[in-house]
Enzyme design. Structure first.
Site, PDB file in Angstrom:
ATOM      1  N   TYR A  88       0.884  -1.227   0.416  1.00 42.31           N
ATOM      2  CA  TYR A  88       0.444   0.182   0.102  1.00 42.31           C
ATOM      3  C   TYR A  88       0.600   1.464  -0.158  1.00 42.31           C
ATOM      4  O   TYR A  88       0.537   2.276  -0.527  1.00 42.31           O
ATOM      5  CB  TYR A  88      -1.155   0.073   1.683  1.00 42.31           C
ATOM      6  CG  TYR A  88      -2.193  -1.306   1.006  1.00 42.31           C
ATOM      7  CD1 TYR A  88      -2.896  -1.169  -0.179  1.00 42.31           C
ATOM      8  CD2 TYR A  88      -1.484  -2.314   2.372  1.00 42.31           C
ATOM      9  CE1 TYR A  88      -3.659  -2.424  -0.170  1.00 42.31           C
ATOM     10  CE2 TYR A  88      -2.758  -3.472   2.401  1.00 42.31           C
ATOM     11  CZ  TYR A  88      -3.756  -3.360   0.955  1.00 42.31           C
ATOM     12  OH  TYR A  88      -4.430  -4.494   0.802  1.00 42.31           O
ATOM     13  N   PRO A 101     -11.155  -0.269  -2.655  1.00 36.55           N
ATOM     14  CA  PRO A 101     -12.585  -0.997  -3.401  1.00 36.55           C
ATOM     15  C   PRO A 101     -13.731   0.119  -3.087  1.00 36.55           C
ATOM     16  O   PRO A 101     -13.194   1.060  -1.921  1.00 36.55           O
ATOM     17  CB  PRO A 101     -12.353  -1.959  -2.467  1.00 36.55           C
ATOM     18  CG  PRO A 101     -11.203  -1.798  -1.694  1.00 36.55           C
ATOM     19  CD  PRO A 101     -10.510  -0.518  -1.636  1.00 36.55           C
ATOM     20  N   HIS A 104      -7.995   1.052   1.328  1.00 41.50           N
ATOM     21  CA  HIS A 104      -7.162  -0.362   1.121  1.00 41.50           C
ATOM     22  C   HIS A 104      -6.224  -0.134   2.348  1.00 41.50           C
ATOM     23  O   HIS A 104      -6.608  -1.490   3.656  1.00 41.50           O
ATOM     24  CB  HIS A 104      -6.952  -0.717   0.007  1.00 41.50           C
ATOM     25  CG  HIS A 104      -6.734  -2.489   0.437  1.00 41.50           C
ATOM     26  ND1 HIS A 104      -7.206  -2.555   1.130  1.00 41.50           N
ATOM     27  CD2 HIS A 104      -7.673  -2.689  -0.648  1.00 41.50           C
ATOM     28  CE1 HIS A 104      -7.705  -3.997   1.458  1.00 41.50           C
ATOM     29  NE2 HIS A 104      -8.102  -4.595  -0.168  1.00 41.50           N
ATOM     30  N   SER A 131     -11.942 -11.490  -4.898  1.00 41.37           N
ATOM     31  CA  SER A 131     -12.013 -11.908  -3.516  1.00 41.37           C
ATOM     32  C   SER A 131     -13.485 -12.208  -2.911  1.00 41.37           C
ATOM     33  O   SER A 131     -14.121 -11.554  -4.054  1.00 41.37           O
ATOM     34  CB  SER A 131     -11.907 -10.300  -2.539  1.00 41.37           C
ATOM     35  OG  SER A 131     -11.963 -10.877  -1.903  1.00 41.37           O
TER      36      SER A 131
END
Length: 626
Positions: free
Chosen positions: A107, A120, A343, A554
């Site tokens: 990240y 997301p 995220h 996912s």
């Protein structure tokens, strides 16, 4: 994560309000300290499993070459053993040998924009309001619901979640509110204002690209109720009617290095700095969006998914965001709503747990009629826009609009069956859906690809995720056999069952900290930290192929009939997220228009066919007497 593997709420049943427990200070810490530490898997085990994982996705020639490199790496007293010992030492010294590395690597050091590439979105069911009044009433109730959830976090009364009887790490819940990402020239950082003496009393609200600081607590520390919040939101709305304001928030959509430069430039001005700090410190952000042009029912969900991920471009709602904020709830005038989250602090499940709570909360009738004490006007956050900042905004707009044009996203509902069908066949619903994805991809491209499915490591203290590699030798045998007319159905069913079992086993392996991806990453990062030359194993073509996830997937199950969505992780790949409900499955599939070989609607179509074909195969084959 598999639905059977979903975190179960330990207690409070339907009627018991966890908040009734009052404050339980120290409970969270005691729980966390009781969790096991993430293990470092055995080196030989990981290397054997790595070679197995490569089998379906690389040529025999490449595999033989890699076997030689693996043999070199695993030699007694060799480089592999040295790096493994380094990892074991790190595991002894830290609370979790992986978590800090992962946060940085996945990240904070990632330089592409967070929009599309990292953050997301979640599409919530359409609400039945159609005007400003309805929009603000719903927003007020939603804010009240989030504050209700926050009370459980603050009082440490949040029910601990369990997975297969084991308690899970609850740390991510303490990271998602009052936090924000800050851009930096080489890597970003995260600020968290949730802990400590001075907790943030406000949220940020953005409407027509204009930001406001809205206090959501009374002077006695009690949260405002929906009626009060509604009045405050009306004040905000009425004092931000101009639509010609510079969309300062669009700066957060840029490449991280460009944004870091613009950020430092922006906060040189005292007023700007105060405004930026207010957003960063806020508990979360609420984006009151302008309605999008009406579209037909069949593409509506996909349009909302795009709105949640990127806001539709600089002409629409992309400037009505602060993408570095961990949690942004998005509510549009036409009833479409959802959220987007940064995220770095958290995975999907804690976000969805918060969302489930809030959605249930918004359905409750208003009970308390409060004495309406006049509240102060919410504070408008001012920005002084210099020519240089205006130029930064223009550049960010251009880059964002290219990104918006490039994202191909399809949100669909598979309504023929849900997770109850695979369950009735004694198959894991997640394994069944993953196998259908393998079949769909194989039918489109004539070969399998490296496939990533995230698995939770929350059984361990500060655990994040590892990878379930869904493309296996077992899945390949099944997808190759499925369309061969000379194969008997019984044989196909046996291969289907074997493949779902293999997926189930890999899932269990990942959940218990025994998958291969994070271990391999750890060995690689250990080599960098030790300043030794990079082992050949990590410079190998096969490693690059294994890490090029054309399918990034996912499962994010929720009680709410929603779906999470995210962009692909490679230029020629797909992002696939799904929420299996009892009798239907929500899917969101993304790809990039700039890649001629990928198409989200095509994969959605092939996936639907694969799921139906697999059901037909199982239903038309007599059950074997096993």
């Amino acid at each position: 994560m598999d639905r059977n593997q979903l975190p179960k709420k330990a207690k409070p049943g339907g009627l018991v309000k966890p908040v009734a427990l009052g404050k339980l200070p120290g409970r969270y810490l005691a729980h966390q300290e009781g969790l096991p530490h993430l293990p470092v898997p055995a080196l030989q085990q990981t290397l054997d499993r790595y070679l197995l994982a490569l089998q379906p996705i690389v040529s025999e020639e490449e595999l033989n070459h890699t076997k030689g490199l693996v043999d070199e790496f695993r030699k007694s007293g060799g480089v592999g053993e040295r790096l493994q010992k380094g990892l074991q030492r790190r595991a002894k010294k830290t609370e979790n040998w992986l978590s800090e590395w992962w946060l940085k690597n996945a990240y904070l050091e990632y330089r592409l924009p967070v929009v599309v590439h990292s953050s997301p979105g979640v599409v919530l069911p359409k609400q039945d309001f159609l005007d400003r009044q309805g929009q603000l009433r719903f927003a007020a109730k939603l804010i009240e619901g989030v504050l209700d959830f926050k009370t459980m976090i603050d009082n440490e009364t949040l029910p601990v979640e369990y997975l297969g009887g084991k308690p899970l790490c609850m740390n991510q819940y303490y990271q998602i509110l009052s936090s924000c990402r800050i851009p930096g020239p080489k890597h970003d950082s995260i600020v968290n204002h949730a802990r400590g003496k001075k907790r943030s009393p406000h949220i940020s609200v953005v409407h027509n690209f204009q930001f406001f600081e809205l206090d959501v607590y009374n002077s006695d520390g009690s949260p405002l109720i929906a009626d009060q919040i509604f009045i405050q939101l009306e004040k905000i709305w009425n004092s931000s009617l101009q639509t010609n304001k510079e969309p300062i928030g669009i700066l957060t959509t840029n490449h991280r290095n460009s944004w870091a430069k613009a950020y430092n430039n922006l906060i040189k001005d005292k007023t700007n700095k105060e405004s930026v700090r207010s957003i960063e410190k806020s508990i979360f952000t609420v984006c009151l969006d302008a309605p999008m042009p009406r579209v037909s029912e069949d593409i509506y969900k996909s349009r909302v998914a795009a709105q949640m991920l990127h806001g539709g471009g600089s002409r629409w709602n992309s400037g009505n965001r602060w993408f570095d904020k961990t949690l942004q709830f998005i509510i549009a005038e036409d009833g479409s709503c959802g959220l987007v989250y940064e995220h770095a602090p958290s995975e999907g499940p804690p976000i969805v747990a918060l969302l489930d709570h809030v959605v249930e909360y918004t359905k409750k009738p208003q009970l308390v009629k409060s004495p309406m004490i006049p509240l102060p006007m919410p504070k408008k956050l001012r920005f002084n826009i210099t020519p240089e900042i205006k130029n930064d905004i223009e550049k960010a707009k251009q880059n964002l609009n290219i990104m918006v044009q490039d994202l191909d996203i399809k949100a669909t509902v598979f309504h023929y069956f849900g997770k109850s069908f695979p369950k009735s066949e004694k198959l894991s619903p997640d394994a069944f859906i993953q196998l259908a994805l393998q079949l769909a991809y194989y039918r489109m491209y004539g070969q399998p690809c490296a496939t990533y499915e995230s698995a939770s490591l929350r059984m361990f203290h500060l655990g994040r995720t590892d990878t379930i590699r869904s493309a296996s030798t077992s899945s390949l045998k099944f997808v190759e056999a499925m369309d061969k007319p000379n194969k008997q159905n019984q044989e196909k069913v046996d291969l289907l069952r074997k493949a779902t079992q293999a997926h189930r086993q890999y899932t269990d392996m990942a959940l218990t900290g025994n998958a291969i991806d994070r271990h391999l990453l750890g060995l690689k990062l250990q080599a960098i930290e030790d300043l030794v030359s990079m082992p050949e194993l990590f410079m190998d073509t096969a490693y690059a192929v294994a890490m090029h996830f054309n399918l990034s997937t996912s499962q994010v199950p929720a009680k709410t009939d929603c779906v999470m969505c995210f962009g692909p992780v490679v230029p020629d790949g797909y992002g696939v997220c799904y929420n299996p409900m009892e009798e239907h499955i929500n899917f969101a599939i993304s790809a990039f228009n700039s890649c001629a070989e990928t198409n989200a609607a095509s994969l959605a179509h092939y996936l639907e066919t694969a799921l139906l074909d697999m059901r037909l195969l199982l239903q038309s084959t007599p059950k074997s007497k096993l």
